[in-house]
Write a protein that holds these residues in place. Structure first.
Motif, short mmCIF file in Angstrom:
data_model
loop_
_atom_site.label_atom_id
_atom_site.label_comp_id
_atom_site.label_asym_id
_atom_site.label_seq_id
_atom_site.Cartn_x
_atom_site.Cartn_y
_atom_site.Cartn_z
N TYR A 1 1.12 10.52 15.57
CA TYR A 1 0.75 9.00 15.61
C TYR A 1 0.95 8.17 16.87
CZ TYR A 1 -0.13 4.54 12.87
OH TYR A 1 -0.36 3.56 12.24
N HIS B 1 10.26 4.52 5.23
CA HIS B 1 9.93 3.25 6.10
C HIS B 1 9.96 3.38 7.65
CE1 HIS B 1 9.48 0.28 2.83
NE2 HIS B 1 10.48 0.60 2.38
N MET C 1 -3.60 2.31 4.97
CA MET C 1 -4.85 2.33 5.90
C MET C 1 -6.02 3.14 5.07
SD MET C 1 -6.19 1.90 8.82
CE MET C 1 -4.45 1.21 9.39
N1 MTE Z 1 3.71 4.89 11.33
C1 MTE Z 1 3.24 6.46 11.36
N2 MTE Z 1 3.90 6.98 12.16
N3 MTE Z 1 2.21 6.71 10.31
C2 MTE Z 1 1.63 5.96 9.54
O1 MTE Z 1 0.87 6.42 8.70
N4 MTE Z 1 1.15 3.84 8.80
C3 MTE Z 1 1.13 2.18 9.47
C4 MTE Z 1 2.83 1.76 9.94
N5 MTE Z 1 2.97 2.87 10.46
C5 MTE Z 1 2.02 4.49 9.64
C6 MTE Z 1 2.91 4.01 10.69
C7 MTE Z 1 0.68 1.55 8.28
S1 MTE Z 1 -1.07 1.60 8.24
C8 MTE Z 1 1.36 0.32 7.61
S2 MTE Z 1 0.68 -0.65 6.79
C9 MTE Z 1 2.95 0.59 7.70
O2 MTE Z 1 3.34 1.54 8.42
C10 MTE Z 1 3.34 0.66 6.47
O3 MTE Z 1 4.77 0.38 6.38
P1 MTE Z 1 5.73 0.48 5.31
O4 MTE Z 1 5.39 1.86 4.46
O5 MTE Z 1 7.16 0.57 5.80
O6 MTE Z 1 5.32 -0.56 4.39
#
Ligand code: MTE
Length: 329
Positions: free
Chosen positions: A211, A240, A1
């Motif tokens: 979150y 993940h 992000m």
């Molecule tokens: N969930 C939580 N709790 N915190 C996070 O920062 N990032 C999101 C999502 N879920 C995020 C999250 C974003 S921006 C993305 S692109 C994906 O998780 C990334 O998943 P990955 O790291 O398994 O590729």
């Protein structure tokens, strides 16, 4: 992000950082070895993909796997061949070291190095709100009751990087059937764990932890929508989103909330994490659409991590046959 908290009015007042908190955060960032220019990068969000973070270095062995749980023997699950890819799977060590999980770090390449202390058992998931049968599940009890399958999905981050991953999980509607929503339930609100002792990034109070995300009931009951508990044929790794995360492949990755502890059925559209932080850049729907640029960059193409391959982005990330009907007006 990618966020750039440049101006006071871009964030709600309650998120503005008083000087003493800022100074504490600076000490905390220095302890992490993040100083100078990189401190600015950390406070603004992660670096733009490809700027200083290369995902193409020699892959190390798989990392971030939790201590095997009581349900570790359920993986690998049988693959559902209905879901096919137009691109090679991303190598596991590449995906394992390139993560957005701000609870640990805004730097994608740091996350997998910071998850060791994160405890994913025991873990409970509370399901509450407008349902006939509210209940709290121990994660392994829930996983045993759900129809696990493996699916190959594309993943498209709003930052214009993409990957293709074998997830293992179960359709959200299998869980919805267990708790029997009332007809007044129109949305699902999901919340991540809250533990700054185990997740060092949660000490950064620029962000409105924990979150939170949401889906409409129609989206949550769509065939594609999964709660995921495994990846690459084994239990989900910490970086993940162990032990359970959302995956909605037609939406930008920020929808796919990780390490869920609460699911609430409501009649109101729930606020979401990034849309709360930067409302002019992120919205509730988060549907992948190459024709709608992010305010600061194009969404027309995407880079496959671990390769130099750049592809045209597809509407709904190529999943229109499953979801386009949801958005017909
Ligand atoms: N969930 C939580 N709790 N915190 C996070 O920062 N990032 C999101 C999502 N879920 C995020 C999250 C974003 S921006 C993305 S692109 C994906 O998780 C990334 O998943 P990955 O790291 O398994 O590729």
């Amino acid at each position: 992000m990618l966020i750039r908290l440049r101006r006071g009015w871009e964030i709600p007042e309650r998120l503005a950082t008083p000087e003493d908190v800022y100074l504490n955060r600076r000490t905390f960032l220095q302890a992490l070895g993040v100083t100078g220019l990189s401190t600015i990068g950390a406070l603004m969000g992660c670096n733009r993909e490809g700027q200083s973070q290369s995902a193409t270095e020699a892959p190390p062995p798989p990392i971030g796997l939790p201590t095997p749980s009581a349900t570790a023997n359920l993986y690998p699950a049988k693959r559902n061949e209905h879901f096919t890819l137009d691109r090679p799977l991303t190598d596991e060590p590449i995906a394992a070291r390139y993560n957005n999980f701000y609870e640990f770090s805004p730097n994608k390449q740091q996350v997998s190095r910071l998850v060791n202390a994160f405890q994913t058992r025991p873990w409970q998931i509370e399901v509450r709100g407008l349902v006939k049968k509210p209940q709290t599940f121990a994660i392994d009890e829930l996983v045993r009751r759900m129809p696990l399958e493996e699916r190959l999905y594309r993943h498209r981050c709003v930052e214009a990087w993409a990957m293709a991953v074998p997830w293992t999980g179960f359709p959200i509607k299998a869980l919805i059937n267990l708790v029997e929503p009332l007809s007044s339930a129109k949305y699902l609100r999901m919340v991540t764990f809250n533990n700054p002792e185990q997740a060092v990034g949660m000490n950064d109070d620029t962000y409105p932890w924990p979150y939170f995300e949401g889906l409409t009931m129609a989206e949550a009951t769509n065939d594609l929508a999964l709660f995921v508990t495994g990846i690459y044929g084994h239990e989900l790794t910490k970086q993940h989103g162990a032990p359970m995360r959302l995956v909605t492949p037609w939406k930008y990755g920020y929808k796919s909330i990780k390490s869920i502890v609460r699911i609430e059925f409501t009649d109101q559209q729930p606020p979401t994490f990034w849309a709360t932080l930067v409302p002019r850049e992120y919205d509730f729907s988060a549907n992948v659409n190459p024709a709608v640029p992010h305010p600061r960059w194009s969404q027309e193409s995407e880079r496959l991590i671990g390769t130099s391959d750049r592809r045209q982005t597809l509407l709904y990330n190529g999943y229109g046959e499953f979801v386009a009907d949801l958005y017909k007006t």
